[in-house]
Write an enzyme that holds these catalytic residues in place. Structure first.
Site, PDB file in Angstrom:
ATOM      1  N   THR A  13       3.826  74.236 -28.565  1.00 28.36           N
ATOM      2  CA  THR A  13       4.475  73.186 -27.762  1.00 28.36           C
ATOM      3  C   THR A  13       3.467  72.233 -27.137  1.00 28.36           C
ATOM      4  O   THR A  13       3.703  71.030 -27.061  1.00 28.36           O
ATOM      5  CB  THR A  13       5.321  73.840 -26.643  1.00 28.36           C
ATOM      6  OG1 THR A  13       6.388  74.545 -27.264  1.00 28.36           O
ATOM      7  CG2 THR A  13       5.898  72.811 -25.695  1.00 28.36           C
ATOM      8  N   SER A  56       4.056  78.704 -33.168  1.00 24.98           N
ATOM      9  CA  SER A  56       3.473  80.051 -33.235  1.00 24.98           C
ATOM     10  C   SER A  56       4.407  81.076 -33.872  1.00 24.98           C
ATOM     11  O   SER A  56       3.989  82.181 -34.189  1.00 24.98           O
ATOM     12  CB  SER A  56       2.990  80.522 -31.859  1.00 24.98           C
ATOM     13  OG  SER A  56       4.060  80.890 -31.048  1.00 24.98           O
ATOM     14  N   THR A  87       3.416  79.438 -27.256  1.00 21.62           N
ATOM     15  CA  THR A  87       3.591  80.557 -26.321  1.00 21.62           C
ATOM     16  C   THR A  87       4.384  81.717 -26.931  1.00 21.62           C
ATOM     17  O   THR A  87       4.248  82.854 -26.482  1.00 21.62           O
ATOM     18  CB  THR A  87       4.318  80.097 -25.040  1.00 21.62           C
ATOM     19  OG1 THR A  87       5.608  79.594 -25.394  1.00 21.62           O
ATOM     20  CG2 THR A  87       3.526  79.035 -24.306  1.00 21.62           C
ATOM     21  N   ASP A  88       5.207  81.413 -27.955  1.00 21.54           N
ATOM     22  CA  ASP A  88       6.146  82.449 -28.421  1.00 21.54           C
ATOM     23  C   ASP A  88       5.464  83.716 -28.935  1.00 21.54           C
ATOM     24  O   ASP A  88       5.952  84.825 -28.703  1.00 21.54           O
ATOM     25  CB  ASP A  88       7.079  81.880 -29.505  1.00 21.54           C
ATOM     26  CG  ASP A  88       8.053  80.852 -28.924  1.00 21.54           C
ATOM     27  OD1 ASP A  88       8.194  80.819 -27.687  1.00 21.54           O
ATOM     28  OD2 ASP A  88       8.650  80.102 -29.700  1.00 21.54           O
TER      29      ASP A  88
HETATM   30  N1  ASP Z   1       7.889  77.479 -30.227  1.00 21.71           N
HETATM   31  C1  ASP Z   1       6.660  77.179 -29.512  1.00 21.71           C
HETATM   32  C2  ASP Z   1       5.544  77.977 -30.140  1.00 21.71           C
HETATM   33  O1  ASP Z   1       5.418  79.122 -29.865  1.00 21.71           O
HETATM   34  C3  ASP Z   1       6.826  77.521 -28.071  1.00 21.71           C
HETATM   35  C4  ASP Z   1       5.656  77.163 -27.188  1.00 21.71           C
HETATM   36  O2  ASP Z   1       4.564  76.852 -27.610  1.00 21.71           O
HETATM   37  O3  ASP Z   1       5.866  77.201 -25.948  1.00 21.71           O
HETATM   38  O4  ASP Z   1       4.799  77.444 -30.917  1.00 21.71           O
END
Ligand code: ASP
Length: 333
Positions: A13, A56, A87-88
């Protein structure tokens, strides 16, 4: 002298832009760094390398190995390394890197954001600032920096989908935090580095995670054996229990062990250790040779099992790896 920091970007993100199909990684590392205040940029000497452009959800064992190799090959030229990541699955990457890069000797800090860095309210700048400060701190190990907190990579869990405090350090105190005095390092929470820096990036991808549900059909083990799975992590009930009345999971554990499968048992509860010696339903499982996960996070248990099965097939050695903390992922009380 300014600290030399390498920033590896992988997507997520923090680097995402709106597309017709929703947010997708679009910005490169130079664009990320451009948005940092001049005061931050002037404070460090930052090199940037874009190694992946992925949400991710698409970061898998092959990417973990690639990230680990970049870190390992660059370690001698930098005081610290920051990795921007979605973050995932960041907690999985942070955990597995902790095992692959034991003894790395410099800070390796993962970070990301809940809002893209181009959003006026982004948390990405704050997270990057914290990650850079940790990378320049000299505290060696693999860490995850988020919301002005820094935790051991192998203790981090994503517990919130949108809150800026998306990660928690589970069953272990923070490694560092930012307050009015700057970055405070809590050395007692950072395990001493494990000997020489050696890259051990072999992994076994055939590890399955089962979250136990009441009445789960034990035949699931047969299917996993047919699919050549070599390891299973079972998130059991409470402090440690598996059903054996009517549907006998314990008998299946025995069959799985006979077939050479390694089974690690932990708890569905996020906090506090599991203790399979407490109840009959847990002791019966221990008697079949399952390995207790104690207070490890699920992310740490799964990636440790993948890593251990990548190092050895010897049951004694496997058990030995799980009887020790390799990177601060487990406590023995
Ligand atoms: N879907 C995103 C990822 O994990 C979520 C994030 O980065 O907060 O790449």
């Amino acid at each position: 002298m300014k600290k030399r920091i390498l920033m590896l970007t992988t997507g997520g993100t923090i680097a995402s832009l709106p597309t017709d199909e929703g947010l997708a990684p679009g910005l490169d590392g130079a664009a990320l760094a451009e948005l940092l205040p001049t005061g931050v940029l002037e404070h460090y000497e930052i090199d940037i390398r874009d190694i992946l452009h992925l949400d991710s959800s698409n970061i898998q064992p092959e990417e973990w190995q690639m990230i680990a190799r970049h870190i390992f090959d660059s370690r001698a030229c930098y005081d610290g390394i920051v990795i921007t990541h979605g973050t995932d699955t960041m907690a999985y990457t942070a955990s597995v890197l902790s095992f692959m890069l034991r003894g790395i000797g410099i800070p390796v800090v993962l970070t990301g954001a809940q809002l893209p860095i181009t959003h006026p309210l982004t948390d990405g700048l704050e997270n990057l600032r914290t990650a850079l400060a940790m990378a320049a701190s000299g505290a060696a190990g693999v860490f995850l920096a988020f919301d002005r907190k820094v935790m051991l990579g192998c203790r981090a869990v994503k517990t919130r989908t949108t809150d800026f405090g998306a990660f928690e350090s589970v069953n272990w105190p923070l490694a560092a935090a930012v307050d009015g005095k700057g970055l405070q390092i809590y050395s007692e929470a950072i395990p001493a580095g494990a000997g020489d820096s050696v890259l051990r990036d072999a992994l076994c991808g055939k590890v399955f995670l089962i979250k136990l549900t009441p009445g789960l059909d034990p035949e699931i083990f047969d299917v996993l054996l047919q699919m050549h799975y070599r390891g299973i992590v079972i998130e059991a009930f409470g402090a440690g229990g598996l059903h054996f009345v009517r549907r006998d999971l314990i008998a299946k554990l025995y069959a799985a062990a006979q077939a050479g499968m390694t089974v690690v048992v932990s708890s569905q509860c996020l906090y506090e250790p599991s203790d399979f010696s407490l109840y009959q339903a847990g002791q019966k499982a221990l008697a079949q040779g399952v390995i207790p996960g104690r207070d490890m996070t699920t992310e740490a248990a799964v990636t440790k099992l993948m890593w251990v099965l990548g190092q050895t097939t010897d049951p004694v050695e496997i058990r030995d790896y799980f009887s020790r903390s390799l990177a601060g992922e487990v406590s023995f009380l």
